[in-house]
Design an enzyme around this catalytic site. Structure first.
Site, PDB file in Angstrom:
ATOM      1  N   ASP A  91      71.034  22.311  -7.627  1.00 37.86           N
ATOM      2  CA  ASP A  91      71.676  23.275  -8.505  1.00 37.86           C
ATOM      3  C   ASP A  91      73.179  23.207  -8.281  1.00 37.86           C
ATOM      4  OD1 ASP A  91      72.166  25.299 -10.252  1.00 37.86           O
ATOM      5  OD2 ASP A  91      71.120  26.857  -9.127  1.00 37.86           O
ATOM      6  N   ASP A 270      61.337  26.383 -10.425  1.00 36.93           N
ATOM      7  CA  ASP A 270      61.680  26.607  -9.019  1.00 36.93           C
ATOM      8  C   ASP A 270      61.781  28.098  -8.806  1.00 36.93           C
ATOM      9  OD1 ASP A 270      64.777  27.465  -8.186  1.00 36.93           O
ATOM     10  OD2 ASP A 270      64.549  26.813 -10.265  1.00 36.93           O
TER      11      ASP A 270
END
Length: 375
Positions: A91, A270
């Site tokens: 990320d 996720d």
């Protein structure tokens, strides 16, 4: 990179294979979160051999601050640093910057923020976030974006979305003009924003698609909005996302959330929930949720039948697991974390098999209700 294998006619559920230089990823898939180069309480061997993880997630914000780019370069990238030879998605840190609202400033150039570790000041730009992820060597990197809060005024969400679009264009150019550092290829995913406004979601989806990323994420959800609204926005986004690109719903969610969103056409997920809940003594099973601290398990001298292979619940009596949490033993955190991650990966594999054999439509609704109930 992504091969779509099957899409159901009764729902938007689909299966596919995402190919990386570190291995194939069979979708739909859940990615265990290894924010700081570690999936909390679970070692890498168990992630592969017991949890059956195909890909894990790391975080650019945290890894940039500690151990830092200098250490990561010397280590040869994140795969080498943490002894993990399967795919990694990183990320960009946009969500972490969003959560530091009192300690950051958003400008056209990028996001200036204070480290939560020592208060030092840093600037993330679309370009240097790409470079940091080149240094990490992740297989999939995310663009820098702003995640607006919920609720927020339409004008704020629109301005935020447009800033994310401009950052996305700069980040895409930086990615295309650069090259990997460690000899394996990397992909870049765009992030759709737009809050909970239908027209903005559609506009953002169309813009991100135009930049021809290797995959697209649905961002800005699971930030406090009602569940039904999250489903509505996800459904809207997948109507406009290209069929030949992987779709990643960020930060979601419970087992029931995952099943519902698989039905809406999402491929990748996720969430910290499996490991975070585990550390509080809450475990997921195909029969429902269990609180290991509950006194009802004190005299339960049998393993729990979870209905799927698990070293935790097929081997250890519930009374022992209850004792570990009451005694604050570290082993309890480890076993519960492995249980929850194993369950999440099992659930996604089951969903994949049900899609492949055309039984997903009748299976996922009842399963969603079952896994959400308390035992």
């Amino acid at each position: 990179m992504f091969k779509l294998e099957k899409t159901l006619s009764t729902t938007k559920a689909r299966t596919g294979t995402l190919t990386t230089d570190h291995g194939d990823i069979k979708t739909p898939i859940f990615m265990p979160v290894g924010t700081q180069a570690s999936v909390k309480a679970v070692n890498q061997d168990d992630l592969v051999n017991r949890v059956k993880a195909q890909i894990i997630l790391g975080n650019t914000y945290h890894l940039y601050l500690r151990p830092g780019n200098e250490i990561m370069i010397a280590a040869g990238g994140l795969h080498s640093f943490m002894c993990w030879d399967k795919p990694i998605l990183t990320d960009s840190g946009g969500y972490q910057i969003f959560s530091l609202s009192d300690n950051r400033v958003l400008e056209e150039e990028g996001a200036t923020f204070k480290s939560h570790l020592d208060g030092s000041k840093h600037l993330f730009t679309p370009e240097n976030v790409v470079e940091t992820q080149r240094i990490l060597g992740s297989d999939i990197m995310m663009i820098l974006d702003e995640c607006p809060p919920y609720p927020a005024e339409r004008s704020y969400v629109k301005n935020s979305m447009e800033l994310t679009h401009r950052w996305a264009k700069r980040g895409r150019e930086a990615f295309l003009n650069g090259s990997p550092h460690y000899g394996h290829s990397q992909a870049q995913f765009g992030i759709v924003q737009g809050g909970t406004f239908d027209d903005l979601r559609k506009e953002s989806t169309e813009y991100m698609t135009s930049l021809d990323f290797e995959g697209l994420a649905i961002g800005g959800l699971s930030v406090g909005e009602p569940i039904d609204l999250m489903y509505k926005m996800t459904d809207l986004n997948t109507d406009f996302l290209p069929e030949d690109k992987p779709r990643y719903l960020m930060g979601v969610g419970t087992p029931a959330n995952l099943l519902q969103c698989v039905a809406l056409g999402v491929d990748m997920f996720d969430c910290v929930m499996p490991t975070r809940n585990a550390r509080n003594g809450s475990i997921f099973t195909r029969h429902g949720k269990i609180n290991l601290r509950n006194a009802k398990w004190k005299h339960h001298h049998k393993p729990l039948d979870t209905g799927f292979p698990s070293d935790l619940c097929s081997k250890y009596n519930m009374s022992y697991l209850h004792h570990l949490f009451k005694a604050n033993e570290i082993l309890g955190l480890e076993l519960a974390s492995k249980q929850n991650l194993t369950f999440y990966l099992w659930l996604m594999n089951e969903a994949r098999q049900k899609i492949q054999d055309d039984t997903f439509q009748s299976w996922y609704g009842p399963m969603s209700e079952t896994v959400d109930q308390k035992i």
